[in-house]
Design a protein around this motif. Structure first.
Motif, PDB file in Angstrom:
ATOM      1  N   LEU A  61     -18.598  14.499  28.506  1.00 45.40           N
ATOM      2  CA  LEU A  61     -17.874  15.430  29.376  1.00 45.40           C
ATOM      3  C   LEU A  61     -18.614  15.658  30.693  1.00 45.40           C
ATOM      4  CD1 LEU A  61     -16.743  18.140  26.789  1.00 45.40           C
ATOM      5  CD2 LEU A  61     -15.392  16.263  27.736  1.00 45.40           C
ATOM      6  N   GLN A  62     -19.691  14.919  30.915  1.00 44.24           N
ATOM      7  CA  GLN A  62     -20.506  15.029  32.124  1.00 44.24           C
ATOM      8  C   GLN A  62     -21.039  16.448  32.311  1.00 44.24           C
ATOM      9  OE1 GLN A  62     -18.359  13.256  35.417  1.00 44.24           O
ATOM     10  NE2 GLN A  62     -18.038  11.335  34.333  1.00 44.24           N
ATOM     11  N   ASN A  63     -21.441  17.037  31.156  1.00 45.92           N
ATOM     12  CA  ASN A  63     -22.065  18.366  31.116  1.00 45.92           C
ATOM     13  C   ASN A  63     -21.198  19.451  31.742  1.00 45.92           C
ATOM     14  OD1 ASN A  63     -24.570  17.597  29.819  1.00 45.92           O
ATOM     15  ND2 ASN A  63     -25.075  16.544  31.724  1.00 45.92           N
ATOM     16  N   ASN A  64     -19.904  19.322  31.602  1.00 45.29           N
ATOM     17  CA  ASN A  64     -18.953  20.308  32.099  1.00 45.29           C
ATOM     18  C   ASN A  64     -18.708  21.343  31.006  1.00 45.29           C
ATOM     19  OD1 ASN A  64     -16.686  21.755  32.983  1.00 45.29           O
ATOM     20  ND2 ASN A  64     -15.806  19.969  34.010  1.00 45.29           N
ATOM     21  N   THR A  65     -19.445  22.459  31.060  1.00 39.76           N
ATOM     22  CA  THR A  65     -19.348  23.470  30.008  1.00 39.76           C
ATOM     23  C   THR A  65     -17.975  24.139  29.990  1.00 39.76           C
ATOM     24  OG1 THR A  65     -20.349  25.099  31.508  1.00 39.76           O
ATOM     25  CG2 THR A  65     -21.830  23.930  30.002  1.00 39.76           C
ATOM     26  N   ALA A  66     -17.370  24.282  31.162  1.00 39.00           N
ATOM     27  CA  ALA A  66     -16.043  24.893  31.214  1.00 39.00           C
ATOM     28  C   ALA A  66     -15.025  24.026  30.471  1.00 39.00           C
ATOM     29  CB  ALA A  66     -15.602  25.096  32.662  1.00 39.00           C
ATOM     30  N   MET A  67     -15.135  22.703  30.650  1.00 38.25           N
ATOM     31  CA  MET A  67     -14.220  21.799  29.952  1.00 38.25           C
ATOM     32  C   MET A  67     -14.472  21.833  28.452  1.00 38.25           C
ATOM     33  SD  MET A  67     -11.737  19.782  29.672  1.00 38.25           S
ATOM     34  CE  MET A  67     -11.297  19.676  31.421  1.00 38.25           C
ATOM     35  N   ARG A  68     -15.732  21.919  28.048  1.00 41.51           N
ATOM     36  CA  ARG A  68     -16.032  22.000  26.613  1.00 41.51           C
ATOM     37  C   ARG A  68     -15.394  23.251  26.011  1.00 41.51           C
ATOM     38  NH1 ARG A  68     -20.116  20.097  22.945  1.00 41.51           N
ATOM     39  NH2 ARG A  68     -20.319  21.554  21.207  1.00 41.51           N
ATOM     40  N   ASP A  69     -15.484  24.374  26.722  1.00 42.17           N
ATOM     41  CA  ASP A  69     -14.866  25.614  26.244  1.00 42.17           C
ATOM     42  C   ASP A  69     -13.351  25.470  26.163  1.00 42.17           C
ATOM     43  OD1 ASP A  69     -17.346  26.771  26.074  1.00 42.17           O
ATOM     44  OD2 ASP A  69     -17.197  27.836  27.995  1.00 42.17           O
ATOM     45  N   THR A  70     -12.767  24.805  27.159  1.00 43.30           N
ATOM     46  CA  THR A  70     -11.323  24.591  27.168  1.00 43.30           C
ATOM     47  C   THR A  70     -10.897  23.742  25.971  1.00 43.30           C
ATOM     48  OG1 THR A  70     -11.183  24.761  29.573  1.00 43.30           O
ATOM     49  CG2 THR A  70      -9.392  23.605  28.458  1.00 43.30           C
ATOM     50  N   LEU A  71     -11.643  22.660  25.725  1.00 43.86           N
ATOM     51  CA  LEU A  71     -11.332  21.811  24.575  1.00 43.86           C
ATOM     52  C   LEU A  71     -11.464  22.590  23.277  1.00 43.86           C
ATOM     53  CD1 LEU A  71     -12.947  18.315  25.306  1.00 43.86           C
ATOM     54  CD2 LEU A  71     -10.626  19.093  25.715  1.00 43.86           C
ATOM     55  N   GLY A  72     -12.504  23.418  23.195  1.00 44.91           N
ATOM     56  CA  GLY A  72     -12.712  24.207  21.993  1.00 44.91           C
ATOM     57  C   GLY A  72     -11.532  25.114  21.698  1.00 44.91           C
ATOM     58  N   LYS A  73     -10.981  25.712  22.732  1.00 50.55           N
ATOM     59  CA  LYS A  73      -9.828  26.604  22.549  1.00 50.55           C
ATOM     60  C   LYS A  73      -8.578  25.818  22.152  1.00 50.55           C
ATOM     61  CE  LYS A  73     -11.563  30.066  25.805  1.00 50.55           C
ATOM     62  NZ  LYS A  73     -11.390  30.714  27.134  1.00 50.55           N
ATOM     63  N   LYS A  74      -8.382  24.661  22.806  1.00 52.11           N
ATOM     64  CA  LYS A  74      -7.222  23.834  22.472  1.00 52.11           C
ATOM     65  C   LYS A  74      -7.293  23.331  21.032  1.00 52.11           C
ATOM     66  CE  LYS A  74      -6.055  22.151  27.122  1.00 52.11           C
ATOM     67  NZ  LYS A  74      -5.916  20.945  27.982  1.00 52.11           N
ATOM     68  N   VAL A  75      -8.482  22.897  20.647  1.00 50.25           N
ATOM     69  CA  VAL A  75      -8.666  22.429  19.280  1.00 50.25           C
ATOM     70  C   VAL A  75      -8.400  23.552  18.291  1.00 50.25           C
ATOM     71  CG1 VAL A  75     -10.402  21.666  17.602  1.00 50.25           C
ATOM     72  CG2 VAL A  75     -10.240  20.549  19.831  1.00 50.25           C
ATOM     73  N   GLY A  76      -8.910  24.737  18.575  1.00 49.94           N
ATOM     74  CA  GLY A  76      -8.709  25.871  17.682  1.00 49.94           C
ATOM     75  C   GLY A  76      -7.244  26.219  17.501  1.00 49.94           C
ATOM     76  N   THR A  77      -6.490  26.218  18.602  1.00 50.51           N
ATOM     77  CA  THR A  77      -5.062  26.530  18.527  1.00 50.51           C
ATOM     78  C   THR A  77      -4.325  25.516  17.659  1.00 50.51           C
ATOM     79  OG1 THR A  77      -5.089  27.558  20.716  1.00 50.51           O
ATOM     80  CG2 THR A  77      -2.952  26.816  19.878  1.00 50.51           C
ATOM     81  N   GLN A  78      -4.627  24.231  17.882  1.00 50.10           N
ATOM     82  CA  GLN A  78      -3.963  23.183  17.102  1.00 50.10           C
ATOM     83  C   GLN A  78      -4.410  23.197  15.646  1.00 50.10           C
ATOM     84  OE1 GLN A  78      -4.050  19.277  19.083  1.00 50.10           O
ATOM     85  NE2 GLN A  78      -4.485  20.326  21.005  1.00 50.10           N
TER      86      GLN A  78
END
Length: 365
Positions: free
Chosen positions: A280-297
């Motif tokens: 993710l090229q150390n993009n912490t905001a994107m990691r958080d976004t993915l975490g939320k999307k994964v959780g919802t699904q």
């Protein structure tokens, strides 16, 4: 029946075998496929290297299908048939795709790994979906909807060879089939040794655990043997990066065995194993976004057991030609019958606009 087939049949029955499947089709080909809702196959013109192939592709059942012979011609691999076992083997791009017809209907596996990809006999020919070509055999495609033409080309892959190494283990009344990957041809002894050590250490650890567990459980019978098996599949081999999934299965004659998967992503120049943050090229905001999307699904799925609070520090994932797949182990957050929950995201979704996959890896050298 071999333990591999017993294992596979059991997992299929439980709905556990899952993989990237048709979800990783090229977007243009996927769009063309899903727009076709008729049951009768529609012919597709296949082109490669500026020439029209004699074989035709097909649109059927929401997928683009290509015959094994056409795949072989484009991928530049080898295609063989084992008449005794009624099995075709197509070797290309460091993978061996095997399609067995022994049970009457095609069953597809790659290096003894079952990716949940279907093969079909259509009008007397054996076909695989285009997505399987892209994911496992190093072939990409471009779709022209007006002419119903699929132009295929071989993907430029890294100059690396991946081969299976077999471990011989003797445990009384146990079926053992251990194969793990080892790389060669990098021209960088230090990087090559680092990658091979990670993969060998993983296999050695599971062998030691199996021996220990078998000893603690005690002897079993020949008609209900223990089983310990491992395999792998190459999922990505471009841009100086190698992606693999390794898989282990163990069964101590209980109600069912257990399967474990590990995603590996290696920088071939250094031998470093990349984390999800690296990809993710150390993009912490994107990691958080993915975490939320994964959780919802994840929570919307059947069989959710509770406990998800975000992506793990050492999150399981693997990479494909078109994106990343975040996944969890059996029982980690879902019931056994749900299999390995997988959540795919395209590189376009997770990388900054205009960024290319793994460009950050080169920048860190």
């Amino acid at each position: 029946m071999t333990s591999w087939k017993k294992w596979t049949s059991a997992l299929l029955a439980a709905g556990i075998i899952v993989g990237s499947g048709a979800g990783w089709q090229e977007s243009s080909v996927q769009a063309a496929s899903v727009s076709s809702k008729v049951t009768a196959p529609i012919e597709v013109t296949l082109k490669s290297a500026g020439k029209t192939l004699t074989q035709k592709g097909l649109l059927q059942g929401g997928s683009t299908w290509v015959s094994l012979t056409a795949v072989k011609d484009v991928a530049g691999g080898t295609l063989t048939y084992d008449a005794k076992n009624k099995e075709y083997t197509l070797a290309a791009a460091n993978n061996k795709m095997r399609i067995s017809l022994a049970d009457g209907s095609p069953m597809l596996r790659v290096n003894n790994y079952y990716p949940g990809v279907e093969a079909k006999l259509i009008q007397g020919r054996l076909y695989i979906p285009f997505s399987a070509m892209r994911d496992y055999l190093g072939v990409q495609g471009s779709w022209n909807g007006q002419t119903k033409t699929l132009t295929l080309s071989k993907v430029k892959q890294n100059n690396v060879t991946v081969k299976a190494t077999t471990v011989k283990v003797n445990v009384k009344n146990a079926e053992v089939d251990i194969q793990y990957p080892q790389v060669s041809g990098l021209g960088n002894d230090k990087a090559e040794a680092a990658i091979n050590k990670v993969l060998k250490d993983e296999a050695d650890t599971f062998v030691a655990d199996f021996k220990k567990q078998a000893g603690e459980y005690g002897a079993t019978t020949a008609d209900r043997p223990y089983a310990f098996e491992s395999t792998y599949v190459v999922t990505y081999n471009e841009n100086g990066v190698l992606g693999l999934i390794t898989q282990r299965y163990e069964d101590y004659a209980g109600a069912h065995g257990m399967t474990f998967r590990t995603g590996h992503t290696f920088d071939l120049a250094t031998g470093k194993e990349l984390t999800l943050n690296d990809v993710l090229q150390n993009n912490t905001a994107m990691r958080d976004t993915l975490g939320k999307k994964v959780g919802t699904q994840l929570k919307a799925r059947g069989g959710y057991l509770d406990g998800y609070t975000g992506l793990n520090k050492d999150q399981d994932f693997y990479v494909t030609p078109t994106g990343i797949v975040v996944f969890f182990q059996l029982y980690e957050y879902t019931a056994y019958a749900e299999g390995f929950p997988e959540f795919p995201f395209t590189y376009k979704e997770v990388l900054p606009k205009g960024a290319t996959p793994f460009s950050g890896v080169a920048a860190e050298k």
